[in-house]
Design a protein around this motif. Structure first.
Motif, mmCIF file in Angstrom:
data_model
loop_
_atom_site.group_PDB
_atom_site.id
_atom_site.type_symbol
_atom_site.label_atom_id
_atom_site.label_comp_id
_atom_site.label_asym_id
_atom_site.label_seq_id
_atom_site.Cartn_x
_atom_site.Cartn_y
_atom_site.Cartn_z
ATOM 1 N N GLY A 96 0.815 -1.220 0.000
ATOM 2 C CA GLY A 96 0.000 0.000 0.000
ATOM 3 C C GLY A 96 0.850 1.273 0.000
ATOM 4 N N GLY A 97 1.945 1.267 0.770
ATOM 5 C CA GLY A 97 2.718 2.495 0.903
ATOM 6 C C GLY A 97 3.831 2.613 -0.126
ATOM 7 N N GLU A 98 4.700 3.600 0.108
ATOM 8 C CA GLU A 98 5.826 3.790 -0.796
ATOM 9 C C GLU A 98 6.939 2.852 -0.387
ATOM 10 O OE1 GLU A 98 6.895 7.555 -2.080
ATOM 11 O OE2 GLU A 98 4.864 7.533 -2.923
ATOM 12 N N HIS A 99 7.460 2.095 -1.324
ATOM 13 C CA HIS A 99 8.563 1.203 -0.966
ATOM 14 C C HIS A 99 9.397 0.959 -2.214
ATOM 15 C CE1 HIS A 99 7.073 -2.435 -3.005
ATOM 16 N NE2 HIS A 99 5.889 -1.944 -2.738
ATOM 17 N N PRO A 100 10.651 0.603 -1.985
ATOM 18 C CA PRO A 100 11.519 0.371 -3.141
ATOM 19 C C PRO A 100 11.134 -0.905 -3.867
ATOM 20 C CG PRO A 100 12.661 -0.139 -1.095
ATOM 21 C CD PRO A 100 11.361 0.487 -0.713
ATOM 22 N N ASP B 77 13.053 2.915 -9.243
ATOM 23 C CA ASP B 77 12.803 3.726 -8.063
ATOM 24 C C ASP B 77 13.194 5.176 -8.307
ATOM 25 O OD1 ASP B 77 11.732 3.639 -5.502
ATOM 26 O OD2 ASP B 77 13.739 3.871 -4.618
ATOM 27 N N ARG B 78 14.237 5.311 -9.103
ATOM 28 C CA ARG B 78 14.676 6.673 -9.415
ATOM 29 C C ARG B 78 13.568 7.376 -10.190
ATOM 30 N NH1 ARG B 78 19.446 5.217 -11.533
ATOM 31 N NH2 ARG B 78 20.453 5.130 -9.485
ATOM 32 N N ALA B 79 13.016 6.719 -11.152
ATOM 33 C CA ALA B 79 11.936 7.305 -11.963
ATOM 34 C C ALA B 79 10.749 7.627 -11.065
ATOM 35 C CB ALA B 79 11.521 6.299 -13.048
ATOM 36 N N ARG B 80 10.476 6.721 -10.179
ATOM 37 C CA ARG B 80 9.323 6.922 -9.300
ATOM 38 C C ARG B 80 9.537 8.185 -8.456
ATOM 39 N NH1 ARG B 80 8.237 5.560 -3.973
ATOM 40 N NH2 ARG B 80 10.328 4.717 -3.752
ATOM 41 N N ALA C 126 11.552 10.739 -9.107
ATOM 42 C CA ALA C 126 11.539 11.939 -9.949
ATOM 43 C C ALA C 126 10.104 12.364 -10.224
ATOM 44 C CB ALA C 126 12.269 11.633 -11.261
ATOM 45 N N GLU C 127 9.300 11.421 -10.538
ATOM 46 C CA GLU C 127 7.885 11.678 -10.801
ATOM 47 C C GLU C 127 7.241 12.339 -9.594
ATOM 48 O OE1 GLU C 127 5.812 11.073 -13.270
ATOM 49 O OE2 GLU C 127 3.876 11.253 -12.252
ATOM 50 N N ARG C 128 7.577 11.733 -8.444
ATOM 51 C CA ARG C 128 6.978 12.238 -7.213
ATOM 52 C C ARG C 128 7.450 13.670 -6.959
ATOM 53 N NH1 ARG C 128 8.195 9.159 -1.750
ATOM 54 N NH2 ARG C 128 9.958 10.593 -1.841
ATOM 55 N N LEU D 217 4.708 20.891 -8.917
ATOM 56 C CA LEU D 217 3.485 21.365 -9.553
ATOM 57 C C LEU D 217 2.452 21.761 -8.515
ATOM 58 C CD1 LEU D 217 2.682 19.117 -12.627
ATOM 59 C CD2 LEU D 217 2.988 21.586 -12.549
ATOM 60 N N ARG D 218 2.373 20.972 -7.464
ATOM 61 C CA ARG D 218 1.369 21.241 -6.430
ATOM 62 C C ARG D 218 1.665 22.577 -5.752
ATOM 63 N NH1 ARG D 218 1.038 15.368 -4.497
ATOM 64 N NH2 ARG D 218 -0.671 14.620 -5.805
#
Lengths: 823, 213
Positions: free
Chosen positions: B73-77, B123-126, B128-130, B136-137
């Motif tokens: 459910g959460g953020e994980h590598p 994970d790096r892409a993830r 960067a996206e985040r 933006l927010r």
């Protein structure tokens, strides 16, 4: 005509009375009062007339005396007038009574017979009565309308000849016994004499009913002279009073008075007193005798003894009543049929049952017999019954049949009917007499019995067992269909050898397996002799010759006295049961084998993990070491450390293998001294199913008399199973003969030598296969043989492999006789 | 690659394996941290750098696959599984739940390193996206309320005239708002603005009826 006379007289008297009273009222003179006196005189009978006359005379005398006493002079005084009136009235009454009205009759008592034939007829009848012989008489009857008719009279005696009763009177002439011969009625006496001459027992009476010639049967008794008899008249009775049975007297007196009054001939049947004082039935007849002017001069008649006739008739009637009662009350239906089948008579029960009389049991348009049947019998039964009945009627034989009859309420009931014909002298059938009895209850009971028997038979035949029934001597009398079908023999057929007791033994030989025969015979004989229940498992021959295991049980049924009446036996096919048990054992074996295999697989997995971890570490470390050495510049420090780790991990992997060996060698305490041949046989049993599945034959060649060795049974068995299993797998798919040989011999030294030989392709290397993780099989772990070797070596033996000639492989292991656990 | 900030986490109960893997990963110039159990891994402080989790399936406290389900459910590598005896059902389950790879011991360094590199890249892409979304927010938060009203109307494709009518303001005013929105969200064109709105998950409230359908 006779009935009109009293009415006429009554009307006349009434008219006179009314006229006289009218004259008296109009003229006021006593002359008118004479008329009622005349009327009374006309109406009064002999007794009434006498009283009237006596009354008037008394009244005249009283009037005369009164006149003389009062006036001394009769004429002119009122009393004198009254005296004259009463005397006149007396004269008028006497005149009227003397004149009377004569009954207009003539010769009524002659019975209408032709006067010319009367004497002959009377004579014949009299003779017939005297002799008791039947007489036939034909004469003309003068009919009232004129013209004669011929008529026949047949008179039969009414009783057997021996039952002649006492005669009414002794024979003799009339009047001979009479005390006073009346002179005033000579005609009547004469007539009585004529009758006496013809029939006997004649008598005569005066017109007023007094006895002139009393019947002779009355004259002899004490106190029964005419005078005595006539004394009854004074008592207000008729002259017959003392002669008639008291029960009938009232009726007789009434009719006799009527005849006296009217002049009609008198006829009656009543019991007359005999001279002896007993009563006898008689038919009495009296006729008036008249002068030329029609005046009655007197009565004559006779009494005919009908006592015997009457009693006979009564007997006959009683018997007929009894018979018809019997016919009606008999608990069955009786009927009478004409030869063509037309019903003539039904008894009451039958008529009530059907609600039909014999004449109604017909259907118009059908022949009488068929109509009779169709109106009474159940439609389904009519056809066959008609056929049988028609045949019986044609042949004239008796008939017996069961059929259903319709009751009045439409319900059909079963009856059993029988019919027999009666025949005349020439053998022709005159009538049929039929009887039928209600057998509905019986039929229902039979039906219930039949269905109950059918049910039981069905139960016996359907039960999944073979059932038989035997005489006390063992001779079978019944076999259920299953048993017959099983044996292919049926009781009662010509070819059945079981029907004679002397052949029982021979038959047992035929159907019972030779190995079981002796015991079956012995037990059977013992049960028959003692009555003990019989139970035995043996092989029975099926009709196709196959031997099947059955279990036979038999029990004796005893009668009330405790003697054996019959044997009942049941025979189960237990082939499936035995086979099932065998299968169960096999299943248990394979389960045990699977358990062993599972434990081995678990062991292997655990070994694999134990070995795998150091191996994985070694691989990773060696890669790292290589990286450190090839790095630019090479990191020798790290490479050195890594190489050390590789050595360490490899050692740890080797340790695992040693630990496994130690695992199998430490079970020393489980060892026992056993026959290795027995262990091999057990292993063969374990592998039997697998061998069957693979189509491999296992051949054991075990030397006998070998000493036991100390071994761990489970471990050695595992070695054997493993080697045998490998051998079978090696032969799988090959075209060589699928035989696995297991030998056990004494080894050269002090030990036993076991050898498992297959006919597979042989081994590429006979030593490499024992190394751990080396497998020739696709899915093998490569641990089996390594463990096997460990086990054998733990037992102080050796395990090795050889290639056999011309092909195949041999795995041989030895076990020392003096086993010492050596690492 | 090794210049980037990153971390490889290794969870295995066997110290020899842990040691060997750390050595191997380190020999490839990567930063590595090892844990003896799932519990120790979960309890540890982890920096936000791109990471990769090398997870043994057979762990003493919890099965590796179950741990995967637990943290899904959460953020994980991204996870690279390693196992002593891999079977097909476990493999399918692991891959279906997003594992990068499942390696059966013993495995070569090529396979392991390839899997670790793939995982780190993911994970790096993830991350960067985040991080982009976070920026933006922040920009979106700088919009005035009126500009937030204007944004969905514009990205829905309404003409200025229509959007102005919708808000009851003049077309000119709307054009000013629109220009501000584009500047604040750093959108050089309307197409960029639409993409940004999509990433921010701004719902399309209007559509030009009859013209777009």
């Amino acid at each position: 005509m006779t009935a009109a006379i009293p009415h006429l007289r009554l009307a006349l008297a009434a008219g006179i009375c009314v006229t006289g009273l009218a004259v008296y009222a109009l003229t006021w003179t006593p002359i008118g009062l004479l008329a009622p006196v005349a009327g009374l005189g006309l109406l009064a009978g002999p007794r009434g007339g006498a009283m009237l006359v006596a009354g008037l005379g008394l009244a005249a005398l009283v009037a005369a005396l009164a006149g003389l006493h009062t006036g001394g002079e009769l004429v002119g005084a009122p009393a004198g007038h009254w005296c004259i009136f009463f005397v006149t009235a007396l004269c008028v009454g006497l005149a009227v009574m003397a004149a009377g009205l004569p009954p207009p009759r003539s010769h009524a008592g002659a019975g209408g017979r032709d006067p010319g034939e009367r004497p002959a007829a009377a004579l014949a009848a009299a003779r017939a009565f005297r002799t008791c012989v039947p007489r036939g008489l034909r004469h003309r009857l003068s009919a009232a309308e004129g013209g004669d008719q011929r008529a026949g009279i047949r008179s039969d005696p009414g009783c057997p000849a021996g039952t002649e009763g006492e005669a009414l009177a002794p024979k003799g002439n009339i009047g001979a016994g009479g005390s006073d011969e009346p002179a005033e009625n000579p005609e009547v006496v004469r007539a009585a004499r004529v009758v006496e001459a013809l029939f006997g027992n004649a008598w005569a009476l005066a017109p007023d009913g007094r006895w002139i010639c009393p019947p002779r049967f009355a004259g002899t008794g004490p106190g029964l002279s005419p005078h005595d008899l006539n004394a009854s008249l004074a008592e207000g009775e008729v002259a017959w009073h003392k002669l008639v049975h008291p029960e009938e007297y009232e009726r007789v007196a009434l009719r006799w008075r009527h005849s006296l009054r009217t002049g009609e001939p008198w006829k009656d049947q009543f019991r007359i007193r005999r001279a002896s004082g007993s009563y006898a039935w008689a038919r009495s007849t009296a006729h008036p005798l008249r002068d030329a002017g029609g005046r009655i001069l007197g009565w004559y008649g006779t009494s005919v003894d009908i006592d015997v006739y009457r009693k006979t008739m009564e007997n006959l009637l009683a018997r007929e009543r009894e018979i018809s009662h019997l016919v009606d009350m008999v608990p069955g239906h009786l009927c009478r049929l004409a030869p063509d089948g037309t019903p003539l008579f039904f008894n009451r029960r039958m008529a009530e049952f059907h609600g039909l009389e014999a004449s109604e049991a017909q259907i118009p348009g059908l022949p009488p017999l068929e109509g009779f049947l169709r109106s009474l019998v159940h439609p389904d039964d009519v056809g066959p019954m008609l056929q049988v009945l028609s045949q019986c009627m044609e042949a004239g034989g008796g008939f017996s049949w069961r059929y259903r009859l319709r009751r009045a309420d439409g319900v059909y009931r079963w009856v059993a009917g029988r019919a027999e014909p009666t025949r005349d002298e020439e053998g022709r059938v005159l009538e049929w007499f039929g009887v039928c009895t209600d057998i509905e209850d019986q039929m229902q009971a039979e039906q219930a019995l039949r269905s109950s028997e059918r049910l039981h038979r069905r139960i016996v035949e359907t039960l999944p067992a073979m059932i038989y029934c035997a005489e006390p001597d063992g001779r079978p009398i019944y076999r259920s269909r299953r048993l017959s079908a099983f044996l292919g023999l049926t009781l009662g057929e010509g070819g059945d050898p079981l029907t004679g007791p002397e052949r029982l033994g021979a038959t047992l030989e035929e159907i019972i397996h030779p190995d079981d025969l002796d015991e079956v015979r012995a037990r059977y004989a013992r049960s028959l002799a003692t009555g003990e229940p019989y139970a035995m498992r043996h092989r029975l021959r099926r009709h196709d010759g196959t031997w099947l295991w059955v279990e036979t049980r038999a029990e004796a049924m005893r009668d009330a006295g405790g003697n054996i009446a019959q044997w009942y036996g049941v025979c189960f096919d237990i082939e499936d049961l035995l086979r099932g048990q065998e299968n169960l054992r096999t299943a248990q074996d394979s389960l045990a084998r699977a358990a062993r295999a599972a434990s081995l697989a678990e062991l292997s997995a655990s070994i694999a993990h134990e070995v795998n971890q150091p191996l994985a570490a070694i691989v990773a470390n060696s890669h790292a070491c290589y990286r450190w050495l090839t790095a630019e510049p090479p990191n020798l420090e790290r490479a050195k450390i890594t190489a050390g780790r590789i050595t360490r991990d490899a050692n740890s992997a080797a340790e695992v293998v040693s630990r496994i060996r130690a695992l199998f060698s430490q079970a020393g305490q489980a060892r026992e001294r056993l026959s290795l041949a027995g262990v091999i046989a057990e292993a063969r049993d374990v592998m039997a199913g697998e061998a069957l599945r693979r189509g491999v034959r296992i051949v054991l060649a075990l030397e006998e008399g070998l000493p036991p060795v100390s071994l761990d049974r489970v471990q050695v068995q595992q070695v054997l199973v493993n080697l045998m299993s490998n051998g079978m797998e090696a032969m799988a798919g090959g075209d060589a003969e699928q035989v696995l040989e297991v030998r056990l011999t004494r080894a050269d030294g002090t030990g036993l030598r076991a050898e498992v030989r297959d006919h597979g392709p042989g081994l590429a290397s006979t030593e490499r296969i024992f190394q751990p993780f080396v497998s020739t099989k696709d899915r093998g772990m490569g641990m089996g043989l390594a463990i096997c070797r460990s086990i054998v070596e733990a037992h102080g033996g050796r395990l090795w492999a050889e290639n056999a000639c011309p092909r195949g492989a041999r795995f041989i292991f030895t076990l020392p006789l003096d086993a010492k656990a050596t690492e | 690659m090794s210049t980037d900030e990153h971390m490889v986490y290794i969870v295995d109960d066997d110290p020899r394996i842990r040691e060997a893997l750390c050595e191997l990963v380190a020999s490839h110039g990567m930063q590595v941290t090892a844990f003896g159990s799932a519990g120790a891994y979960m309890a540890a402080q982890k920096p936000g750098a791109p990471a990769c989790l090398v997870l043994d399936i057979e762990l003493p406290d919890i099965n590796g696959l179950d741990l995967q389900g637990l943290i899904a459910g959460g953020e994980h590598p991204p996870i690279v599984f390693i196992t002593g005896h891999g079977d097909i059902p476990s493999t399918v389950r692991a891959i279906r739940h997003g594992a990068v790879d499942l390696l059966t011991k013993p495995f070569g360094d090529t396979e392991l390193m390839a899997a670790i590199r793939t995982a780190l890249a993911q994970d790096r892409a993830r991350l960067a996206e985040r991080a982009g979304l976070e920026a933006l927010r922040l920009r979106y938060a700088a919009l005035t309320p009126r500009e937030r009203q204007v944004l969905p109307l514009v990205v829905s494709g309404l003409l200025n005239k229509q959007a102005a009518a919708e808000l009851g303001i003049s077309e000119t005013t709307l054009q000013i708002h629109r220009r501000h929105v584009m500047r604040k969200l750093a959108a050089p064109s309307l197409a960029d603005l639409v993409r940004i709105a999509e990433r921010l998950e701004i719902p399309l409230t209007h559509s030009r009826h009859g013209e777009r359908q």
